[in-house]
Scaffold this motif. Structure first.
Motif, PDB file in Angstrom:
ATOM      1  N   ALA A   1       5.257   0.025  12.609  1.00 17.49           N
ATOM      2  CA  ALA A   1       4.707   0.633  11.647  1.00 17.49           C
ATOM      3  C   ALA A   1       4.579   0.166  10.324  1.00 17.49           C
ATOM      4  O   ALA A   1       3.767   0.435   9.463  1.00 17.49           O
ATOM      5  CB  ALA A   1       4.988   2.421  11.720  1.00 17.49           C
ATOM      6  N   ARG A   2       5.565  -0.105  10.029  1.00 15.10           N
ATOM      7  CA  ARG A   2       6.053  -0.668   8.529  1.00 15.10           C
ATOM      8  C   ARG A   2       6.557  -2.036   8.602  1.00 15.10           C
ATOM      9  O   ARG A   2       7.821  -2.330   8.321  1.00 15.10           O
ATOM     10  CB  ARG A   2       6.930   0.230   7.681  1.00 15.10           C
ATOM     11  N   PRO A   3       5.792  -3.284   8.958  1.00 18.64           N
ATOM     12  CA  PRO A   3       6.416  -4.397   8.856  1.00 18.64           C
ATOM     13  C   PRO A   3       7.019  -4.935   7.829  1.00 18.64           C
ATOM     14  O   PRO A   3       6.457  -4.787   6.575  1.00 18.64           O
ATOM     15  CB  PRO A   3       5.190  -5.317   9.155  1.00 18.64           C
TER      16      PRO A   3
ATOM     17  N   GLY B   1      -1.488  15.028   5.431  1.00 18.87           N
ATOM     18  CA  GLY B   1      -2.081  14.365   4.375  1.00 18.87           C
ATOM     19  C   GLY B   1      -1.548  13.119   4.194  1.00 18.87           C
ATOM     20  O   GLY B   1      -1.600  12.145   5.000  1.00 18.87           O
ATOM     21  N   ALA B   2      -1.162  12.968   2.613  1.00  9.31           N
ATOM     22  CA  ALA B   2      -0.611  11.490   2.465  1.00  9.31           C
ATOM     23  C   ALA B   2       0.895  11.370   2.645  1.00  9.31           C
ATOM     24  O   ALA B   2       1.425  10.594   2.100  1.00  9.31           O
ATOM     25  CB  ALA B   2      -0.811  11.270   0.718  1.00  9.31           C
ATOM     26  N   THR B   3       1.379  12.474   3.120  1.00  7.67           N
ATOM     27  CA  THR B   3       3.065  12.452   3.170  1.00  7.67           C
ATOM     28  C   THR B   3       3.258  12.312   4.482  1.00  7.67           C
ATOM     29  O   THR B   3       2.771  13.024   5.575  1.00  7.67           O
ATOM     30  CB  THR B   3       3.698  13.801   2.701  1.00  7.67           C
ATOM     31  N   ARG B   4       4.223  11.354   4.733  1.00  7.14           N
ATOM     32  CA  ARG B   4       4.705  10.649   6.008  1.00  7.14           C
ATOM     33  C   ARG B   4       6.025  11.301   6.234  1.00  7.14           C
ATOM     34  O   ARG B   4       7.002  11.122   5.567  1.00  7.14           O
ATOM     35  CB  ARG B   4       4.767   9.273   6.069  1.00  7.14           C
TER      36      ARG B   4
ATOM     37  N   HIS C   1       0.701  -1.396   0.040  1.00  7.88           N
ATOM     38  CA  HIS C   1      -0.044   0.091   0.014  1.00  7.88           C
ATOM     39  C   HIS C   1       0.825   1.361   0.033  1.00  7.88           C
ATOM     40  O   HIS C   1       0.524   2.220   0.058  1.00  7.88           O
ATOM     41  CB  HIS C   1      -0.901  -0.088   1.211  1.00  7.88           C
ATOM     42  N   GLU C   2       2.299   1.215  -0.034  1.00  2.29           N
ATOM     43  CA  GLU C   2       3.108   2.289   0.004  1.00  2.29           C
ATOM     44  C   GLU C   2       3.234   2.895  -1.446  1.00  2.29           C
ATOM     45  O   GLU C   2       2.957   2.313  -2.296  1.00  2.29           O
ATOM     46  CB  GLU C   2       4.310   1.934   0.940  1.00  2.29           C
ATOM     47  N   ASP C   3       4.032   3.759  -1.446  1.00  2.00           N
ATOM     48  CA  ASP C   3       4.301   4.596  -2.670  1.00  2.00           C
ATOM     49  C   ASP C   3       5.585   4.247  -3.428  1.00  2.00           C
ATOM     50  O   ASP C   3       6.227   5.061  -4.039  1.00  2.00           O
ATOM     51  CB  ASP C   3       4.539   5.990  -2.016  1.00  2.00           C
ATOM     52  N   PHE C   4       5.662   2.844  -3.718  1.00  2.00           N
ATOM     53  CA  PHE C   4       7.000   2.467  -4.447  1.00  2.00           C
ATOM     54  C   PHE C   4       6.735   2.950  -6.059  1.00  2.00           C
ATOM     55  O   PHE C   4       7.572   3.514  -6.484  1.00  2.00           O
ATOM     56  CB  PHE C   4       7.143   0.861  -4.341  1.00  2.00           C
TER      57      PHE C   4
END
Length: 278
Positions: free
Chosen positions: A121-123, A268-271, A66-69
């Motif tokens: 948070a990011r397994p 927003g969408a930015t971590r 689901h991440e931004d690759f």
């Protein structure tokens, strides 16, 4: 500046540097989308090697589905121009098939400093990071490698891996490079809209306030709770904000020894990630 895209080219370039009287090599691993923070790592690496190499590889194994690759920013031409201007001697540009060849069946399992925070948070994230960094070390064979302190937990995970596996690479941590506003430079900052960019420096300001409060004797839990409330009021969604041991990343309830305030929060969408010493 030499550019290598295959392992054969990389080995030839590495041998050419040694033949030129520059056997010591310092590596700066990157995922591209370079900015001044990356260039500061090139300059820091220069002090630790006769020559400096950078790698550019957007590593799929450190991204969750689901991440931004797919949309992670890529601009190879601009990146190479920046590296050449910064005095980089060698750029390693492998493709996915080179890094993960058909039949690839080996990954590095990590624990210790990789378990909490980003690890929770990011397994799988640090499993991918450790694996690709180990591959880069085996391919490039650097004597030293330079990473930015902005990703503090990542640096500790890599140091643990290098020590555990007995890899002959000195790990250099360079200070976080910041914009004038205090915002830590990151390739993902380009995702921020105008309103989000105006709010983003609040993260560093809040961390600084927590540090000052803790150093003045305020209770850690109370200080962190107030900081999280401030971030929420500024439009952030907080993934975590914690005082931790700087090496093990274990949570601390009061400052002791080398400590670090670490945070991850979304606009927003930015971590955004940041950290400071306490």
């Amino acid at each position: 500046m030499q550019i290598a895209r295959t392992l054969v080219q990389l080995r030839a370039a590495r041998a050419a540097l040694a033949a030129d009287g520059r056997p010591g090599l310092a590596l700066v691993p990157t995922m591209g989308a370079l900015h001044e923070g990356h260039l500061s790592l090139i300059r820091a690496a220069r002090a630790h090697g006769d020559a400096v190499a950078a790698s550019i590889f957007v590593n799929p194994t450190q991204f969750a589905p689901h991440e931004d690759f797919a949309r992670y920013p890529r601009d190879e031409a601009a990146d190479c121009a920046m590296l050449a201007a910064a005095g980089c001697d060698l750029v390693w540009l492998p493709d996915v098939a080179t890094m993960y060849p058909p039949g690839d069946a080996t990954m590095i399992e990590v624990a210790g400093p990789a378990l909490l925070w980003e690890g929770a948070a990011r397994p799988g994230h640090f499993r991918g990071v450790a694996t690709v960094v180990a591959k880069l070390f085996g391919q490039v064979r650097p004597d030293a490698a330079c990473f930015g302190e902005k990703d503090w937990q990542q640096v500790q995970v890599i140091r643990r891996m290098v020590e555990d596996l007995g890899l002959p690479v000195d790990i250099i941590a360079a200070p976080t490079w910041r914009e004038p506003s205090g915002l830590a430079m990151s390739s993902r900052n380009r995702y921020l809209g105008a309103r989000e960019r105006a709010a983003a420096p609040t993260l560093f300001a809040v961390l600084t306030g927590v540090r000052d409060a803790i150093c003045a004797g305020a209770p850690v839990g109370q200080s962190i709770a107030a900081a999280e409330a401030s971030l929420v009021a500024a439009g952030f969604t907080v993934d975590y904000l914690a005082l931790v041991d700087a090496v093990t990343l274990a949570p601390l309830h009061e400052p002791a020894g080398a400590a670090r305030l670490i945070a991850a929060a979304r606009l927003g969408a930015t971590r955004l990630l940041d950290n400071i010493a306490v």
